[in-house]
Design an enzyme around this catalytic site. Structure first.
Site, short mmCIF file in Angstrom:
data_model
loop_
_atom_site.label_atom_id
_atom_site.label_comp_id
_atom_site.label_asym_id
_atom_site.label_seq_id
_atom_site.Cartn_x
_atom_site.Cartn_y
_atom_site.Cartn_z
N ARG A 32 0.79 -1.24 0.00
CA ARG A 32 0.00 0.00 0.00
C ARG A 32 0.81 1.28 0.00
NH1 ARG A 32 -3.67 -2.09 4.85
NH2 ARG A 32 -1.67 -3.11 5.16
N TYR A 155 -2.59 -18.03 13.63
CA TYR A 155 -3.79 -17.46 13.01
C TYR A 155 -4.93 -18.47 13.00
CZ TYR A 155 -1.02 -13.45 11.54
OH TYR A 155 -0.25 -12.33 11.54
#
Ligand code: CP3
Length: 372
Positions: A32, A155
Site C-alpha cells: 500500500r 492465526y
C-alpha cells in the site's frame, strides 16, 4: 522455457559466492505504500481478489521492480493461503487485518484438517508463479514463500491477527499433543506448498516465522524450531539438485531456502544448523553478532529496522552503511553471504522516495567498499 537469469547477485549471495555489490530486496516491497498498488487494489476490489488472480498478482509483484533497482522479486500472495485452502474461510476486515470464519477450536477441527491439493486448491498461487516467471523474463530471481507452521497455527487457532496468543499458548501448555497434530499437518502442507512453488518456477524460498519470537526458549524449540528443521531437511532432500553444483555447471541448480524469524536472535546458532541456506534476522541483533553466532554456516539476510525509512535520506544512508559494515566486521572482513533487507516488512505510510535512497545506497556503498 524461462529466459536465462540476467542478475544472479541474490542467488550468489545466498550461496556465499562473491558478488560485485550486495543484493537487496525488501519484505513487503509490493504494497500500500505504492500509489500504483493502491490503484490496482481499487480496480480489483480487495487484497484477496488481487492475490487470487494470477495476472493481477503478477502486476503488483512487478510494480516495485519498475521503480527501484531491486535484486529479487517476491511472489505477491500471503502466508494465510494454506489455512484458507484447508477451509477456514479467510477474509480481511479493513483496519483489523486477517480473520477466519471457522478457526480451529476442537480436536474434531484438527482431525478434519488435510493437506490441500497444490494444483487445484492452491492452483492460483502456482499459476501466479508461472506468470511472474514469464513476465520477469530473467530480469531478477523470483522468491516463493510460506509462513512457518507455528506462525500459520497462531492465526488458525486465534482466528485473527493482533491477538496476544492466549489461546494457542494455553493449548501448547494444556494439550501439547493436539497442537503437535495440528503443526504436523500444517508442516506437511508447507513442504508440499514450497515444493510446488519451486516446481512452478520459484528460484528461492523463504519461510516467515513472524511469531516464533513470542515463545519462551523451551516452547520455541518444541513448537517452532522443530518444524523449521523438518522443512529444511525435507526440502533439501526433495530438491533434485546437489547442494554444491559440480563445476561443469550442468546440474540443476539447488533452490536456496531462507528462514526468517522475528525475534530469532537467541536461536541463530541453532537455525544455522537446520540445513537452511540462509537465515533472515531482525534489527534486535547486530549483523556482526549474527555472523559470530552462525559461524559462516549460512548466508544472512537483513536487518535494518523498517522505521529507518521514516528518517531523513542522510540518516537512511548512514544506517545502510552501518549495517553493511557490521556484517563485514562479523564475517572476517568479507561482504559475501549478505543479502540486504529490512528486519521486517514495510508499512503502508512509508515514502517510496526513501525506498529509492535505501536501495541505491546499498548498491553504491557496497560496491565502493568492495573496490576498497
Ligand atoms: O513481501 C511482499 O511484498 C510479498 C507479499 C506478502 C504479503 N503478505 C502481502 C500482503 C507477504 C510475503 C506476506 C506475508 C505475511 N502475511 C506475513 C508474514 C510476513 C510478516 O510481515 O511477518 C503475515 C503475518 C501475513 C498475514 C497478513 N496478511 C497480515 C497481518 C496482513 C495485514 C493486514 C493489514 O491490513 O495490514 C495481511 C494482508 C497483506 N498481505 C497485505 C499485503 C500487501 C495488505 C493488503 C492490503 O490491504 O492491500
Amino acid at each position: 522455457m524461462n529466459a536465462p537469469l540476467q542478475n544472479d547477485r541474490f542467488l550468489r549471495a545466498l550461496r556465499r559466492e562473491p558478488v560485485d555489490r550486495t543484493p537487496v530486496w525488501l519484505m513487503r516491497q509490493a504494497g500500500r505504500y505504492l500509489p500504483e498498488y493502491r490503484a490496482t487494489r481499487q480496480r480489483a476490489g480487495s487484497f484477496l481478489a488481487m492475490a487470487k488472480n494470477p495476472e493481477i498478482a503478477c502486476e503488483v509483484t512487478l510494480q516495485p521492480l519498475q521503480r527501484f533497482d531491486l535484486d529479487a522479486a517476491i511472489l505477491f500472495s500471503d502466508i494465510l493461503t494454506i489455512p484458507d485452502a484447508m477451509g477456514l474461510g479467510l477474509h480481511f476486515v479493513d483496519g483489523e487485518g486477517p480473520k477466519f470464519e471457522r478457526p480451529v477450536r476442537s480436536h474434531d477441527d484438527i482431525a478434519r484438517l488435510a493437506v490441500p491439493d497444490m494444483e487445484t486448491d492452491l492452483r492460483y498461487v502456482m499459476d501466479a508463479v508461472r506468470v511472474i516467471r514469464r513476465e520477469l523474463d530473467g530480469k531478477v530471481p523470483l522468491i516463493g514463500f510460506s509462513g512457518s507452521p507455528w506462525t500459520i497455527a497462531c492465526y488458525m487457532i486465534e482466528g485473527r491477527g493482533g491477538s496476544d496468543f492466549g489461546r494457542i499458548k494455553a493449548m501448547a501448555l494444556n494439550d501439547p499433543a493436539a497442537l503437535h497434530r495440528l503443526l504436523g499437518v500444517v508442516t506437511d502442507a508447507v513442504i508440499a506448498y514450497l515444493s510446488a512453488q519451486r516446481a512452478a518456477g520459484a528460484q528461492a524460498l523463504q519461510v516467515f516465522d513472524t511469531w516464533g519470537g513470542v515463545l519462551s526458549p523451551a516452547m520455541y524449540r518444541e513448537f517452532s524450531l522443530r518444524y523449521l528443521k523438518r522443512i529444511a531437511s525435507e526440502l533439501q532432500r526433495g530438491d533434485g539438485a546437489e547442494r554444491t553444483p559440480p563445476s561443469n555447471g550442468l546440474s540443476v541448480a539447488h533452490t536456496p531456502l531462507i528462514l526468517f524469524g522475528k525475534g530469532n536472535g537467541p536461536y541463530l546458532s541453532e537455525l544455522a544448523d537446520t540445513g537452511t541456506d540462509a537465515v533472515g534476522v531482525d534489527w534486535t541483533v547486530s549483523l556482526h553478532g549474527a555472523c559470530l553466532r552462525t559461524q559462516g554456516k549460512v548466508a544472512l539476510q537483513g536487518n535494518l529496522d523498517p522505521a529507518t525509512l521514516y528518517a531523513s535520506p542522510g540518516t537512511i544512508r548512514r544506517e545502510v552503511r552501518t549495517a553493511l559494515d557490521s556484517y563485514a566486521k562479523g564475517n572476517g572482513g568479507s561482504r559475501d553471504g549478505h543479502v540486504f533487507n529490512l528486519g521486517h516488512g514495510m508499512a503502508p505510510d512509508m515514502d517510496p522516495e526513501h525506498v529509492r535512497v535505501l536501495v541505491d545506497e546499498v548498491h553504491a556503498a557496497s560496491r565502493e567498499r568492495r573496490l576498497g
